[in-house]
Design an enzyme around this catalytic site. Sequence first.
Site, PDB file in Angstrom:
ATOM      1  N   THR A  74       0.726  -3.155  -1.533  1.00 49.28           N
ATOM      2  CA  THR A  74       1.191  -3.219  -0.154  1.00 49.28           C
ATOM      3  C   THR A  74       1.199  -1.801   0.429  1.00 49.28           C
ATOM      4  OG1 THR A  74       3.530  -3.000  -0.771  1.00 49.28           O
ATOM      5  CG2 THR A  74       2.612  -5.234  -0.688  1.00 49.28           C
ATOM      6  N   GLU A  94      -6.179   5.731   9.019  1.00 46.44           N
ATOM      7  CA  GLU A  94      -5.482   4.558   9.530  1.00 46.44           C
ATOM      8  C   GLU A  94      -5.309   4.668  11.045  1.00 46.44           C
ATOM      9  OE1 GLU A  94      -4.726   2.025   7.697  1.00 46.44           O
ATOM     10  OE2 GLU A  94      -5.134   2.904   5.720  1.00 46.44           O
ATOM     11  N   LYS A 152       1.701  12.491  -3.468  1.00 46.21           N
ATOM     12  CA  LYS A 152       0.787  12.638  -4.604  1.00 46.21           C
ATOM     13  C   LYS A 152       1.127  13.868  -5.443  1.00 46.21           C
ATOM     14  CE  LYS A 152      -2.957  10.193  -2.255  1.00 46.21           C
ATOM     15  NZ  LYS A 152      -4.278  10.282  -1.606  1.00 46.21           N
TER      16      LYS A 152
END
Length: 362
Positions: free
Chosen positions: A99, A212, A227
Amino acid sequence: MGRYDLALVGFGGVNRALAELISHKEDHLAKELGLALRVVAITDLRAGSLVDIEGIDLTPLLAVEPGELSFAGLAGGSADPRNEWVIREVPADIVVEATFTNPIDGEPAFSHVRWALESGKHVCTTNKGPVALAGRALKRLAAERSVSFEFEGSVLSGTPVLRTAGRMFGGLDITGVQGIMNGTSNYILGRLEEGIELSAALAEAQELGYAEADPTADIEGHDVQLKVMILANEVLGADLRREDVFCEGISAITPQEVRDATSKGLRWKLVGSATRHEDGRVDARVAPLALPAHHPLAGISGPVNAVAFHTDLLGTVTVCGPGAGRVETAYALLSDIIAIHQRHADRDTAATRPVLKETHRG
């Protein structure tokens, strides 16, 4: 032959691509790895939920455009995603969580992972949120339930940096990591070198599928921040929180600054880094840097990602590859499933291996 029943949480680009891989590579996985995969449940915010413990036929689902898919009219289907019920109650071996990433508290993915581990199910995810914000607690829970929690795709998509560091660097002391970990920002910086304005480069990146609709996480460095936390915590033994990692994105860099750097043999890159000091303290940051041509990250162009590991015996070892893409990210999930299969197959083999008795002369 090891067979695993999967519950897919989220059925957007990544888990749809995983479903395609499972369909197309069924014979290869069986022949090469002794692995059979069957999807028994799917949940999705838009499509609802679908359950068939005998195995879902994926072909008709993959033939429908993502935005048009609905499980409501299908046998075992519902318009309600029913995430918790599916994760806790449907008899699946592995929950595959794909998700959206929430960088604030990791929800709802954090709960998805926790529910699955509490239920004694293996988990693999590409979601950075739960790993960066609660990775230590979730790994501890997995160990308590004797199940696996895998998240290779949370850093460089299909490029295996975590598994490379964990399995291939035995005997090395890793003192730091540096990386280009966001393909969107790297693509945009490359276009700025060519004189394109930031807004135009961003629009191109969105059109190509690199960015996005809301590119804030990419442009402002938040994606890389998570990250870096994962890499520092997993590879350097840190326990970083978001507030521990300084974060600056690329939105303030101008095409002129990029061109000026290029004329001096430098290239702007958005770099995430973490360094472990002799006292065990780990510093981490995300910031744009103008790198000299000889730097191992300077030549990384376009949507490609790379991580340079600084080691005591080998110097700097750099791993590069695709850091985005639905198929590439789906491969990371497949690699996690394979790792789960191999780990538990090894345990079963060890459990049945005869014990050699020590003999003595005398």
